[in-house]
Design a protein around this motif. Sequence first.
Motif, PDB file in Angstrom:
ATOM      1  N   UNK A 153       1.307  -1.543  -0.049  1.00 54.22           N
ATOM      2  CA  UNK A 153       0.323   0.090  -0.431  1.00 54.22           C
ATOM      3  C   UNK A 153       0.619   1.082   0.361  1.00 54.22           C
ATOM      4  N   UNK A 154       2.255   1.510   0.034  1.00 50.68           N
ATOM      5  CA  UNK A 154       3.354   2.536  -0.787  1.00 50.68           C
ATOM      6  C   UNK A 154       3.714   2.317  -1.707  1.00 50.68           C
ATOM      7  N   UNK A 155       3.580   3.457  -2.619  1.00 48.97           N
ATOM      8  CA  UNK A 155       3.781   4.146  -3.382  1.00 48.97           C
ATOM      9  C   UNK A 155       4.585   4.620  -3.733  1.00 48.97           C
ATOM     10  N   UNK A 156       6.294   5.153  -4.440  1.00 49.28           N
ATOM     11  CA  UNK A 156       7.037   5.399  -4.375  1.00 49.28           C
ATOM     12  C   UNK A 156       6.672   6.602  -5.545  1.00 49.28           C
ATOM     13  N   UNK A 157       6.841   8.185  -5.663  1.00 49.21           N
ATOM     14  CA  UNK A 157       6.650   8.907  -6.605  1.00 49.21           C
ATOM     15  C   UNK A 157       7.470   9.401  -6.787  1.00 49.21           C
ATOM     16  N   UNK A 158       8.141   9.900  -8.572  1.00 49.36           N
ATOM     17  CA  UNK A 158       9.184  10.191  -9.311  1.00 49.36           C
ATOM     18  C   UNK A 158       9.162  11.278 -10.211  1.00 49.36           C
ATOM     19  N   UNK A 159       7.267  11.738 -10.236  1.00 40.38           N
ATOM     20  CA  UNK A 159       6.678  12.705 -11.337  1.00 40.38           C
ATOM     21  C   UNK A 159       5.656  13.090 -11.033  1.00 40.38           C
ATOM     22  N   UNK A 160       5.184  14.380 -11.799  1.00 43.35           N
ATOM     23  CA  UNK A 160       3.648  15.205 -11.669  1.00 43.35           C
ATOM     24  C   UNK A 160       2.902  14.206 -11.674  1.00 43.35           C
ATOM     25  N   UNK A 189       2.186  11.582  -8.827  1.00 44.73           N
ATOM     26  CA  UNK A 189       1.576  12.633  -7.521  1.00 44.73           C
ATOM     27  C   UNK A 189      -0.178  12.629  -8.016  1.00 44.73           C
ATOM     28  N   UNK A 190      -0.415  13.046 -10.005  1.00 44.42           N
ATOM     29  CA  UNK A 190      -1.292  13.071  -9.725  1.00 44.42           C
ATOM     30  C   UNK A 190      -3.004  12.567 -10.052  1.00 44.42           C
ATOM     31  N   UNK A 206      -2.148   8.689   3.350  1.00 43.30           N
ATOM     32  CA  UNK A 206      -1.645  10.201   2.832  1.00 43.30           C
ATOM     33  C   UNK A 206      -0.258  10.170   1.661  1.00 43.30           C
ATOM     34  N   UNK A 207      -0.642  11.398   1.272  1.00 44.70           N
ATOM     35  CA  UNK A 207       0.630  12.172  -0.004  1.00 44.70           C
ATOM     36  C   UNK A 207       1.535  12.986  -0.194  1.00 44.70           C
ATOM     37  N   UNK A 208       2.545  12.371   0.253  1.00 45.27           N
ATOM     38  CA  UNK A 208       3.782  13.353   0.799  1.00 45.27           C
ATOM     39  C   UNK A 208       4.678  13.532   0.110  1.00 45.27           C
TER      40      UNK A 208
END
Length: 166
Positions: free
Chosen positions: A10-17, A20-21, A120-122
Amino acid sequence: MSEASSVSPELFLLHSVGDFQVESLKLVQQTRRSIAILSRDLDQLVYGSSEFVEALSNFSRTSRYAQVQILVKNSKQLVETGHQLAKLHQRLSSKIMLRKLTVEPQNTDMGFMLCDTDALLYKNDESSYKGFANFNAAIEVKRLRETFDYIWQYGEPEPELQQLFI
């Protein structure tokens, strides 16, 4: 594309806009009671997309208990650009509250969105698109919610975003 972490499904690493969208939209669509957003200038690419604003509008209208609180560090850009979320705040001011920060959190570079008590979005640094989304982060959300609530009580409404009804 966001990548699932090996630590938790349930944890996703985000690397771009784009990451995040996608994840911010998923979070809003699954939220039932409350959303709290802390952002420098309410990033237009993430929080100003028509899909996000529409999802937030739908969320706000689903329940009489639904509540959105937004804290921004710099409200000048919201006023000047006619940010879609600022316009939604004006239309639904009893459901979507927006304040300007007067007290800074300890980590002045972070930005986040808290959804209910567990999602959470961080954003590690507001100047880049690096961070994570966690759909099962009750401990982190509790800690960040305490910080948010403390800062919220000192936040001030932005007079230029208030709508006068005559």
